[in-house]
Design a protein around this motif. Structure first.
Motif, PDB file in Angstrom:
ATOM      1  N   LYS A 110     -35.645 -13.570  53.315  1.00  0.00           N
ATOM      2  CA  LYS A 110     -37.091 -13.741  53.454  1.00  0.00           C
ATOM      3  C   LYS A 110     -37.765 -12.395  53.679  1.00  0.00           C
ATOM      4  O   LYS A 110     -38.798 -12.101  53.078  1.00  0.00           O
ATOM      5  N   LEU A 111     -37.178 -11.563  54.535  1.00  0.00           N
ATOM      6  CA  LEU A 111     -37.725 -10.225  54.772  1.00  0.00           C
ATOM      7  C   LEU A 111     -37.671  -9.374  53.516  1.00  0.00           C
ATOM      8  O   LEU A 111     -38.619  -8.646  53.209  1.00  0.00           O
ATOM      9  N   THR A 112     -36.570  -9.452  52.784  1.00  0.00           N
ATOM     10  CA  THR A 112     -36.411  -8.662  51.566  1.00  0.00           C
ATOM     11  C   THR A 112     -37.431  -9.076  50.524  1.00  0.00           C
ATOM     12  O   THR A 112     -38.024  -8.236  49.866  1.00  0.00           O
ATOM     13  N   ARG A 113     -37.643 -10.378  50.354  1.00  0.00           N
ATOM     14  CA  ARG A 113     -38.630 -10.858  49.386  1.00  0.00           C
ATOM     15  C   ARG A 113     -40.022 -10.364  49.734  1.00  0.00           C
ATOM     16  O   ARG A 113     -40.763  -9.938  48.877  1.00  0.00           O
ATOM     17  N   ARG A 114     -40.383 -10.415  50.991  1.00  0.00           N
ATOM     18  CA  ARG A 114     -41.710  -9.962  51.414  1.00  0.00           C
ATOM     19  C   ARG A 114     -41.885  -8.482  51.151  1.00  0.00           C
ATOM     20  O   ARG A 114     -42.932  -8.039  50.717  1.00  0.00           O
ATOM     21  N   LYS A 115     -40.860  -7.690  51.415  1.00  0.00           N
ATOM     22  CA  LYS A 115     -40.949  -6.255  51.208  1.00  0.00           C
ATOM     23  C   LYS A 115     -41.077  -5.940  49.714  1.00  0.00           C
ATOM     24  O   LYS A 115     -41.841  -5.068  49.324  1.00  0.00           O
ATOM     25  N   ASP A 116     -40.345  -6.661  48.864  1.00  0.00           N
ATOM     26  CA  ASP A 116     -40.385  -6.433  47.424  1.00  0.00           C
ATOM     27  C   ASP A 116     -41.709  -6.862  46.812  1.00  0.00           C
ATOM     28  O   ASP A 116     -42.180  -6.258  45.859  1.00  0.00           O
ATOM     29  N   GLU A 117     -42.284  -7.918  47.338  1.00  0.00           N
ATOM     30  CA  GLU A 117     -43.509  -8.448  46.754  1.00  0.00           C
ATOM     31  C   GLU A 117     -44.708  -7.565  47.033  1.00  0.00           C
ATOM     32  O   GLU A 117     -45.649  -7.523  46.253  1.00  0.00           O
ATOM     33  N   GLY A 118     -44.692  -6.864  48.116  1.00  0.00           N
ATOM     34  CA  GLY A 118     -45.827  -6.029  48.471  1.00  0.00           C
ATOM     35  C   GLY A 118     -46.960  -6.885  49.002  1.00  0.00           C
ATOM     36  O   GLY A 118     -46.820  -8.078  49.234  1.00  0.00           O
ATOM     37  N   PRO A 119     -48.126  -6.267  49.170  1.00  0.00           N
ATOM     38  CA  PRO A 119     -49.253  -7.035  49.700  1.00  0.00           C
ATOM     39  C   PRO A 119     -49.743  -8.077  48.697  1.00  0.00           C
ATOM     40  O   PRO A 119     -49.678  -7.873  47.482  1.00  0.00           O
ATOM     41  N   ALA A 120     -50.214  -9.187  49.211  1.00  0.00           N
ATOM     42  CA  ALA A 120     -50.708 -10.262  48.350  1.00  0.00           C
ATOM     43  C   ALA A 120     -52.014  -9.830  47.695  1.00  0.00           C
ATOM     44  O   ALA A 120     -52.843  -9.148  48.289  1.00  0.00           O
ATOM     45  N   LEU A 121     -52.187 -10.240  46.432  1.00  0.00           N
ATOM     46  CA  LEU A 121     -53.405  -9.911  45.694  1.00  0.00           C
ATOM     47  C   LEU A 121     -54.479 -10.950  45.978  1.00  0.00           C
ATOM     48  O   LEU A 121     -54.188 -12.125  46.171  1.00  0.00           O
ATOM     49  N   THR A 122     -55.705 -10.501  45.965  1.00  0.00           N
ATOM     50  CA  THR A 122     -56.819 -11.429  46.142  1.00  0.00           C
ATOM     51  C   THR A 122     -57.047 -12.164  44.834  1.00  0.00           C
ATOM     52  O   THR A 122     -56.544 -11.774  43.767  1.00  0.00           O
ATOM     53  N   THR A 123     -57.825 -13.213  44.894  1.00  0.00           N
ATOM     54  CA  THR A 123     -58.146 -13.997  43.690  1.00  0.00           C
ATOM     55  C   THR A 123     -58.837 -13.113  42.659  1.00  0.00           C
ATOM     56  O   THR A 123     -58.539 -13.189  41.460  1.00  0.00           O
ATOM     57  N   GLU A 124     -59.729 -12.263  43.113  1.00  0.00           N
ATOM     58  CA  GLU A 124     -60.456 -11.372  42.196  1.00  0.00           C
ATOM     59  C   GLU A 124     -59.497 -10.417  41.494  1.00  0.00           C
ATOM     60  O   GLU A 124     -59.601 -10.193  40.286  1.00  0.00           O
ATOM     61  N   GLN A 125     -58.524  -9.882  42.234  1.00  0.00           N
ATOM     62  CA  GLN A 125     -57.557  -8.963  41.630  1.00  0.00           C
ATOM     63  C   GLN A 125     -56.686  -9.688  40.606  1.00  0.00           C
ATOM     64  O   GLN A 125     -56.391  -9.142  39.536  1.00  0.00           O
ATOM     65  N   LEU A 126     -56.275 -10.914  40.915  1.00  0.00           N
ATOM     66  CA  LEU A 126     -55.473 -11.687  39.968  1.00  0.00           C
ATOM     67  C   LEU A 126     -56.259 -11.976  38.694  1.00  0.00           C
ATOM     68  O   LEU A 126     -55.735 -11.844  37.582  1.00  0.00           O
ATOM     69  N   LEU A 127     -57.516 -12.380  38.836  1.00  0.00           N
ATOM     70  CA  LEU A 127     -58.340 -12.670  37.667  1.00  0.00           C
ATOM     71  C   LEU A 127     -58.569 -11.411  36.831  1.00  0.00           C
ATOM     72  O   LEU A 127     -58.569 -11.469  35.591  1.00  0.00           O
ATOM     73  N   THR A 128     -58.713 -10.272  37.487  1.00  0.00           N
ATOM     74  CA  THR A 128     -58.879  -9.002  36.773  1.00  0.00           C
ATOM     75  C   THR A 128     -57.625  -8.682  35.975  1.00  0.00           C
ATOM     76  O   THR A 128     -57.696  -8.262  34.814  1.00  0.00           O
ATOM     77  N   GLN A 129     -56.441  -8.896  36.567  1.00  0.00           N
ATOM     78  CA  GLN A 129     -55.196  -8.654  35.857  1.00  0.00           C
ATOM     79  C   GLN A 129     -55.050  -9.576  34.655  1.00  0.00           C
ATOM     80  O   GLN A 129     -54.644  -9.143  33.571  1.00  0.00           O
ATOM     81  N   ILE A 130     -55.406 -10.841  34.825  1.00  0.00           N
ATOM     82  CA  ILE A 130     -55.329 -11.806  33.716  1.00  0.00           C
ATOM     83  C   ILE A 130     -56.273 -11.365  32.608  1.00  0.00           C
ATOM     84  O   ILE A 130     -55.916 -11.369  31.421  1.00  0.00           O
ATOM     85  N   ARG A 131     -57.511 -10.985  32.954  1.00  0.00           N
ATOM     86  CA  ARG A 131     -58.481 -10.540  31.966  1.00  0.00           C
ATOM     87  C   ARG A 131     -57.966  -9.334  31.206  1.00  0.00           C
ATOM     88  O   ARG A 131     -58.040  -9.269  29.973  1.00  0.00           O
ATOM     89  N   ASP A 132     -57.404  -8.373  31.933  1.00  0.00           N
ATOM     90  CA  ASP A 132     -56.895  -7.160  31.285  1.00  0.00           C
ATOM     91  C   ASP A 132     -55.744  -7.468  30.342  1.00  0.00           C
ATOM     92  O   ASP A 132     -55.637  -6.895  29.252  1.00  0.00           O
ATOM     93  N   GLU A 133     -54.851  -8.384  30.731  1.00  0.00           N
ATOM     94  CA  GLU A 133     -53.732  -8.782  29.874  1.00  0.00           C
ATOM     95  C   GLU A 133     -54.242  -9.478  28.612  1.00  0.00           C
ATOM     96  O   GLU A 133     -53.728  -9.270  27.516  1.00  0.00           O
ATOM     97  N   LEU A 134     -55.263 -10.326  28.748  1.00  0.00           N
ATOM     98  CA  LEU A 134     -55.837 -11.023  27.593  1.00  0.00           C
ATOM     99  C   LEU A 134     -56.526 -10.045  26.658  1.00  0.00           C
ATOM    100  O   LEU A 134     -56.468 -10.212  25.424  1.00  0.00           O
ATOM    101  N   LYS A 135     -57.171  -9.002  27.174  1.00  0.00           N
ATOM    102  CA  LYS A 135     -57.813  -7.999  26.344  1.00  0.00           C
ATOM    103  C   LYS A 135     -56.801  -7.241  25.505  1.00  0.00           C
ATOM    104  O   LYS A 135     -57.058  -6.869  24.368  1.00  0.00           O
ATOM    105  N   LYS A 136     -55.612  -6.998  26.110  1.00  0.00           N
ATOM    106  CA  LYS A 136     -54.558  -6.269  25.381  1.00  0.00           C
ATOM    107  C   LYS A 136     -54.090  -7.054  24.162  1.00  0.00           C
ATOM    108  O   LYS A 136     -53.732  -6.471  23.147  1.00  0.00           O
ATOM    109  N   LYS A 137     -54.095  -8.358  24.237  1.00  0.00           N
ATOM    110  CA  LYS A 137     -53.624  -9.188  23.133  1.00  0.00           C
ATOM    111  C   LYS A 137     -54.726  -9.327  22.144  1.00  0.00           C
ATOM    112  O   LYS A 137     -54.684  -9.477  21.025  1.00  0.00           O
TER     113      LYS A 137
END
Length: 137
Positions: A110-137
């Protein structure tokens, strides 16, 4: 390469040292669990077994040397016994150790997974990543 130099390289590898530390800590941990079982759990179980020590459950295989009330008494008299109580206590020790190790490994994973995942992204950051990925395609 000399034998001594080769052995030194082997002995100083990280895995060998980690294993040595693990064995030493495991031995100490085993003593703690054995004490837990012998001094805390088994007396509680003894309440349900009319106060008889769990180690003293045995079957005498040789009746010619007299009767024994405890396992220690039987061994002192040289009586051959089938000490099933001591075996059951060893199984209980093993199960407790295995359960504790399971909990420890689960906690470490559990500790290892948390360390690997890093800080949680906000909803806005996730939507920005999705938008950027869709633009690439």
């Amino acid at each position: 390469m000399s034998f001594i130099k080769e052995f030194k390289e082997f002995a100083m590898k990280g895995n060998v040292m980690d294993l040595a530390v693990g064995v030493i800590i495991g031995g100490a941990f085993g003593k703690i669990v054995t004490s837990l079982v012998d001094n805390i759990l088994m007396p509680l179980i003894g309440l349900f077994t009319q106060g008889k020590n769990f180690n003293d459950y045995f079957i005498e295989l040789d009746k010619s040397k007299g009767d024994a009330q405890t396992l220690a008494d039987a061994k002192a008299k040289g009586i051959a016994v089938f000490a099933y109580g001591a075996f059951i206590q060893s199984v209980i020790d093993f199960l407790i150790i295995a359960f504790c190790i399971f909990l420890l490994v689960k906690f470490m994973n559990k500790l290892t997974r948390r360390k690997d995942e890093g800080p949680a992204l906000t909803t806005e950051q996730l939507l920005t990543q999705i938008r950027d990925e869709l633009k690439k395609k």
